[in-house]
Design an enzyme around this catalytic site. Structure first.
Site, short mmCIF file in Angstrom:
data_model
loop_
_atom_site.label_atom_id
_atom_site.label_comp_id
_atom_site.label_asym_id
_atom_site.label_seq_id
_atom_site.Cartn_x
_atom_site.Cartn_y
_atom_site.Cartn_z
CE LYS A 140 -19.09 -9.83 -30.92
NZ LYS A 140 -19.00 -10.33 -32.38
CG HIS A 281 -37.41 -42.18 -0.76
ND1 HIS A 281 -36.13 -41.16 -0.91
CD2 HIS A 281 -37.28 -42.68 0.46
CE1 HIS A 281 -36.01 -41.14 0.32
NE2 HIS A 281 -36.53 -41.85 1.22
#
Length: 529
Positions: A140, A281
């Site tokens: 922070k 695929h």
């Protein structure tokens, strides 16, 4: 707030001691005071690095087996104070709070503890409290404080200090803060996921997922999409934890297809014989068992030689030279196996674009887990499909009983169908797929497509008839009408495995009897959308 901020004091408290001594020595050499706790302080002192105990700063001893040591205003004040705020500076001076410019913390090894199968109380004891609190405080206040949570950031930190005469830039501290918040989020995610499992809470009110970046990808499913690849920390054998021996970087589609291939081939335990899956695929173009890996590969390849070109090959055993030679006869994108001998590696080395991946073993298809899929505005979560069927689970519903050979092929076809996109139809003969129909809107179309592919391969191979003659056919869900089953019969299938449960089961069973088929119900469905 200045861009550059000098580092004068660091607090180090790490569970993973990798690189700790080198880091401590480098910081001390730059004149940076080091505060530390417990094992970190002990290790640094033993290496001759000057350390000041956190307890000396807080004037409060570590207690409760180390549970309480850094949760103190003199620590959090030193992390959170805004250096350009007069009130904050006054509070620090009035309460004897030292500025902390660098926090180095990696957390208690909670994920590793869970992965080892530790009991409930041990897992609870490995939930870090002070570490996440300090990390969030330092992140922070990244305008002034550097927070390092990964060993991988030690070297960049040293380089940054060298480049800026002992200071760090705001942009550098921002990046560290980003990594820090992601780490605490991932940690909390791991704790909450474990607790949901420990409490048998299938649908907790809040669900979080996290991962560690494995690689940034060139692009996503298509070139205009950006993408990244993350590991979930489970250590499951497969593409995420494999070693790449050669070839260019894996693409998004490579990774997706390789995962599909290895998960499928892992359905076949090495002890039950060599097995190979070829994926294109995300669907199998061919899957087979054989006397050898080469034999299994050839049978899988013969299911659909056209689709195998540019595919992914997965093996359930150590890759050998003979199999490697066969694979290199056509273009293959990726090969993944639980090991590869030196001769096989030498053969592959001649194919620079072929990627070879090795794993620590096959994946266990029975290990539970979660799968999740994003939808607009949310995501779906479900248990991993670990459903398995054995001989004792089959219910023969036709007049004709399947033979032992047919039963083997039925169970093989069922395992493959579990990994084929719905609607799925899979023809199998003698332990090898001979036709695969995937992803169609109707089951009839899947049966037709699979049969047509088998006809085309028979012509290409000069066979007198398609290999679907006398085959076993698996359907991942029930036949809603008899038409799909009759199409399989027309293709030459002699036996069928399907879940059952249709309103028209009697009609389908009657059609099977009339066609002379043997059919079994599993009572289990394997949709894969």
């Amino acid at each position: 707030m200045p861009d550059l901020h000098k580092v004068a004091r660091a607090l180090i408290s790490v569970s993973d001691k990798t690189g700790l001594i080198e880091l401590g020595e480098a910081l001390a050499a730059r004149g940076i005071e080091i505060l530390s706790t417990g094992g970190s302080a002990k290790a640094l002192r033993e290496a001759g690095v000057a350390v000041r105990d956190v307890a000396e700063v807080t004037e409060f001893p570590e207690m409760m087996d180390g549970r309480v040591k850094t949760l103190h205003p003199r620590i959090h004040g030193g992390l959170l104070a805004l250096r350009d705020n007069a009130e904050h500076r006054g509070a620090m001076k009035g309460h004897g709070i030292p500025e902390i410019d660098l926090l180095v913390v990696n957390l208690y090894p909670f994920e590793e503890t869970v992965a080892k199968g530790a009991d409930y109380e041990t897992c609870i004891e490995n939930i870090d409290i002070g570490g996440p609190a300090m990390i969030r405080a330092a992140a922070k206040n990244h305008g002034f404080v550097n927070v390092v949570v990964d060993v991988a950031d030690y070297a960049p930190l040293m380089a940054e200090l060298d480049a800026n005469d002992g200071a760090t830039s705001y942009a550098f501290r921002q990046k560290l803060a980003l990594t820090a918040y992601a780490r605490t989020a991932a940690y909390d995610s791991a704790v909450s996921a474990w607790m949901a499992g420990a409490l048998d809470e299938a649908a907790p009110r809040r669900r979080a997922f996290a991962g560690d970046l494995a690689q940034t990808l060139r692009y996503g499913e298509n070139p205009h999409q950006s993408a990244s690849f993350y590991r979930d920390g489970s250590g499951r054998p497969g593409v995420a934890n494999a070693v790449q021996h050669q070839g260019k970087e894996l693409s998004y589609n490579n990774i997706n297809d390789t995962d599909a291939a290895f998960e499928l081939v892992s359905e076949f335990l090495p002890g039950d014989g060599p097995a190979v899956a070829i994926i294109k695929h995300a669907n199998p173009s061919g899957v087979a068992k054989g006397a050898t890996l080469k034999d299994a590969y050839q049978k899988a390849f013969d299911c659909d030689r056209t689709s195998a070109f540019g595919g992914i090959v997965a093996l359930n055993g150590k890759l050998d030279a003979e199999t490697a030679e066969a694979i290199t006869e056509i273009f293959t994108e990726v090969v993944i196996a639980p090991g590869a001998d030196d001769a096989a590696k030498e053969i592959f080395a001649k194919k620079k674009n072929l990627r070879l991946l090795t794993t620590s073993g096959v994946a266990n298809p029975g290990v539970p887990g979660l799968t999740y899929r994003q939808v607009a505005g949310g995501f779906l979560v479900q248990d991993k499909d670990t459903g398995m069927i054995g001989l004792d689970d089959l219910k023969v519903v036709t007049k004709r009983q399947p033979t032992e050979a047919e039963l083997r092929d039925l169970l093989f076809a069922w395992k493959v169908a579990k990994h084929v996109k719905s609607n799925a139809i899979v023809y199998v003969k003698d332990g090898a797929t001979v036709g695969v129909g995937a992803g169609q809107m109707s089951r009839l179309d899947s049966a037709l497509i699979a049969a047509k592919k088998a006809e085309r391969m028979a012509e290409a191979m000069g066979l007198p008839e398609p290999l679907t003659k006398g085959s076993a056919v698996a359907s991942d869900a029930f036949f809603p009408f008899a038409d799909g089953l009759l199409e399989a019969a027309a293709a030459g299938a002699s036996t069928v495995i399907q879940p059952g449960g249709s309103m028209r089961d009697d009609e389908v069973i009657a059609a099977a009897d009339e066609a002379g088929l043997a059919m079994v119900f599993t009572g289990m469905r394997h949709f894969r959308h």
